[in-house]
Design a protein around this motif. Structure first.
Motif, PDB file in Angstrom:
ATOM      1  N   ARG A  93      11.508  -5.090 -18.022  1.00 58.60           N
ATOM      2  CA  ARG A  93      10.300  -4.457 -17.487  1.00 58.60           C
ATOM      3  C   ARG A  93      10.267  -4.405 -15.965  1.00 58.60           C
ATOM      4  NH1 ARG A  93       6.589  -7.118 -21.683  1.00 58.60           N
ATOM      5  NH2 ARG A  93       6.766  -8.871 -20.275  1.00 58.60           N
ATOM      6  N   GLU A  94      10.909  -5.377 -15.319  1.00 57.47           N
ATOM      7  CA  GLU A  94      10.921  -5.421 -13.852  1.00 57.47           C
ATOM      8  C   GLU A  94      12.045  -4.583 -13.251  1.00 57.47           C
ATOM      9  OE1 GLU A  94       8.459  -6.931 -12.169  1.00 57.47           O
ATOM     10  OE2 GLU A  94       7.619  -7.330 -14.142  1.00 57.47           O
ATOM     11  N   GLY A  95      12.852  -3.953 -14.093  1.00 55.09           N
ATOM     12  CA  GLY A  95      13.945  -3.119 -13.602  1.00 55.09           C
ATOM     13  C   GLY A  95      15.247  -3.866 -13.369  1.00 55.09           C
ATOM     14  N   ARG A  96      15.291  -5.155 -13.749  1.00 57.99           N
ATOM     15  CA  ARG A  96      16.528  -5.932 -13.585  1.00 57.99           C
ATOM     16  C   ARG A  96      17.558  -5.477 -14.614  1.00 57.99           C
ATOM     17  NH1 ARG A  96      12.564 -10.411 -12.973  1.00 57.99           N
ATOM     18  NH2 ARG A  96      12.519 -10.285 -15.224  1.00 57.99           N
ATOM     19  N   LEU A  97      18.815  -5.454 -14.193  1.00 63.35           N
ATOM     20  CA  LEU A  97      19.913  -5.025 -15.051  1.00 63.35           C
ATOM     21  C   LEU A  97      20.553  -6.224 -15.749  1.00 63.35           C
ATOM     22  CD1 LEU A  97      21.909  -2.796 -15.991  1.00 63.35           C
ATOM     23  CD2 LEU A  97      23.257  -3.351 -13.966  1.00 63.35           C
ATOM     24  N   TRP A  98      20.843  -6.067 -17.032  1.00 62.25           N
ATOM     25  CA  TRP A  98      21.551  -7.052 -17.834  1.00 62.25           C
ATOM     26  C   TRP A  98      22.694  -6.303 -18.508  1.00 62.25           C
ATOM     27  CZ3 TRP A  98      19.285 -12.068 -18.432  1.00 62.25           C
ATOM     28  CH2 TRP A  98      18.017 -12.196 -17.857  1.00 62.25           C
ATOM     29  N   LEU A  99      23.839  -6.941 -18.640  1.00 61.06           N
ATOM     30  CA  LEU A  99      25.003  -6.322 -19.262  1.00 61.06           C
ATOM     31  C   LEU A  99      25.395  -7.113 -20.495  1.00 61.06           C
ATOM     32  CD1 LEU A  99      27.054  -5.793 -15.977  1.00 61.06           C
ATOM     33  CD2 LEU A  99      25.582  -4.129 -17.124  1.00 61.06           C
ATOM     34  N   ALA A 100      25.781  -6.412 -21.547  1.00 58.25           N
ATOM     35  CA  ALA A 100      26.212  -7.074 -22.781  1.00 58.25           C
ATOM     36  C   ALA A 100      27.398  -6.307 -23.346  1.00 58.25           C
ATOM     37  CB  ALA A 100      25.071  -7.114 -23.795  1.00 58.25           C
ATOM     38  N   GLU A 101      28.334  -7.029 -23.954  1.00 60.52           N
ATOM     39  CA  GLU A 101      29.501  -6.395 -24.565  1.00 60.52           C
ATOM     40  C   GLU A 101      30.091  -7.303 -25.626  1.00 60.52           C
ATOM     41  OE1 GLU A 101      33.231  -7.458 -21.741  1.00 60.52           O
ATOM     42  OE2 GLU A 101      31.826  -6.005 -20.915  1.00 60.52           O
ATOM     43  N   LEU A 116      25.919  -8.005 -31.567  1.00 63.13           N
ATOM     44  CA  LEU A 116      27.247  -7.962 -30.971  1.00 63.13           C
ATOM     45  C   LEU A 116      28.079  -9.091 -31.561  1.00 63.13           C
ATOM     46  CD1 LEU A 116      26.144  -7.385 -27.285  1.00 63.13           C
ATOM     47  CD2 LEU A 116      26.994  -5.675 -28.897  1.00 63.13           C
ATOM     48  N   ASP A 117      29.289  -8.766 -32.022  1.00 62.58           N
ATOM     49  CA  ASP A 117      30.167  -9.751 -32.659  1.00 62.58           C
ATOM     50  C   ASP A 117      31.538  -9.765 -32.008  1.00 62.58           C
ATOM     51  OD1 ASP A 117      28.562 -10.753 -34.866  1.00 62.58           O
ATOM     52  OD2 ASP A 117      28.706  -8.728 -35.692  1.00 62.58           O
ATOM     53  N   GLY A 118      32.097 -10.965 -31.884  1.00 62.29           N
ATOM     54  CA  GLY A 118      33.450 -11.136 -31.367  1.00 62.29           C
ATOM     55  C   GLY A 118      33.475 -11.136 -29.853  1.00 62.29           C
ATOM     56  N   ASP A 119      33.639 -12.296 -29.265  1.00 60.91           N
ATOM     57  CA  ASP A 119      33.649 -12.438 -27.801  1.00 60.91           C
ATOM     58  C   ASP A 119      32.457 -11.742 -27.158  1.00 60.91           C
ATOM     59  OD1 ASP A 119      35.953 -13.994 -27.685  1.00 60.91           O
ATOM     60  OD2 ASP A 119      37.258 -12.238 -27.692  1.00 60.91           O
ATOM     61  N   ALA A 120      31.273 -12.010 -27.669  1.00 61.46           N
ATOM     62  CA  ALA A 120      30.052 -11.402 -27.133  1.00 61.46           C
ATOM     63  C   ALA A 120      29.706 -12.038 -25.793  1.00 61.46           C
ATOM     64  CB  ALA A 120      28.905 -11.575 -28.126  1.00 61.46           C
ATOM     65  N   ARG A 121      29.247 -11.193 -24.869  1.00 55.32           N
ATOM     66  CA  ARG A 121      28.860 -11.649 -23.524  1.00 55.32           C
ATOM     67  C   ARG A 121      27.525 -11.029 -23.143  1.00 55.32           C
ATOM     68  NH1 ARG A 121      32.833 -12.738 -19.435  1.00 55.32           N
ATOM     69  NH2 ARG A 121      31.591 -11.426 -18.072  1.00 55.32           N
ATOM     70  N   LEU A 122      26.712 -11.828 -22.484  1.00 52.71           N
ATOM     71  CA  LEU A 122      25.479 -11.340 -21.874  1.00 52.71           C
ATOM     72  C   LEU A 122      25.518 -11.796 -20.429  1.00 52.71           C
ATOM     73  CD1 LEU A 122      22.660 -10.007 -22.108  1.00 52.71           C
ATOM     74  CD2 LEU A 122      21.773 -12.292 -22.668  1.00 52.71           C
TER      75      LEU A 122
END
Length: 193
Positions: A93-101, A116-122
């Motif tokens: 909501r504040e416009g901050r970016l988060w990355l996931a893969e 997300l499955d297998g070597d998941a990252r946030l």
């Protein structure tokens, strides 16, 4: 002795046979260059896309979840979209970016939640921390991310691990629970003010 010249009908038959043979060879290669149509326990897909980018918008019409994948498959039987090597950009909501893969992923019925499955990252780039786990879930409607497998949170030079991880992106809050262990090196003279 000269052979009789083939007639119009004979030439037409030979041309049709050649065209039919060419069509048969093309049909053996299958549809397009994308390979075979994937099937799994959820049934035959109604569509699959290659090099796809999906975008979800919030109530104000701003993009808040983008997923890119080299290949996705949607099965209407369970309304699930399966993703190969998904990469996600999440905006709170504040416009901050988060990355996931991860190696694989799924978008649930209606496009939520994302698993997300297998070597998941946030990753929270602004806070310089990265979470790694085997399975990570994200509910775009509530901004809640959680792991169902042991997780490690790194914010160099510190690292912590636990059996469960929860993050509320909109509140910029995270929590590790159950059997939590950490490594917090002491500050050196160069690091202290």
């Amino acid at each position: 002795m000269a052979l009789p010249r083939p007639g119009f009908r004979t030439g037409l038959v030979l041309l049709l046979l050649a065209l039919g043979g060419g069509m048969a060879l093309l049909d053996l290669r299958g549809p397009g260059s994308g390979g075979r149509v994937p099937r799994d326990a959820a049934g035959e897909p109604d569509f699959y896309l290659e090099n796809a980018r999906l975008t979800r918008f919030n109530a104000q019409g701003r993009p808040h979840q983008r997923v890119t994948t080299p290949r996705l498959v949607h099965t209407p039987e369970d309304d699930v979209t399966r993703l190969d090597a998904p990469r996600s950009r999440l905006v709170d909501r504040e416009g901050r970016l988060w990355l996931a893969e991860a190696d694989h992923g799924e978008l649930g019925p209606g496009g939520n939640p994302l698993r997300l499955d297998g070597d998941a990252r946030l990753e929270a780039p602004a806070e310089r921390w990265v979470l790694t786990t085997e399975t990570l879930h994200y509910d775009a409607d509530t901004g809640h991310a959680w792991s169902t497998t042991p997780a490690t949170l790194r914010q160099p030079p510190q690292r912590m691990s636990g059996e469960r991880f929860d993050a509320w992106l909109d509140d910029n809050r995270a929590r590790l629970t159950d059997n939590v262990r950490g490594h917090h090196p002491p500050e050196t003279a160069e690091e202290s003010p």
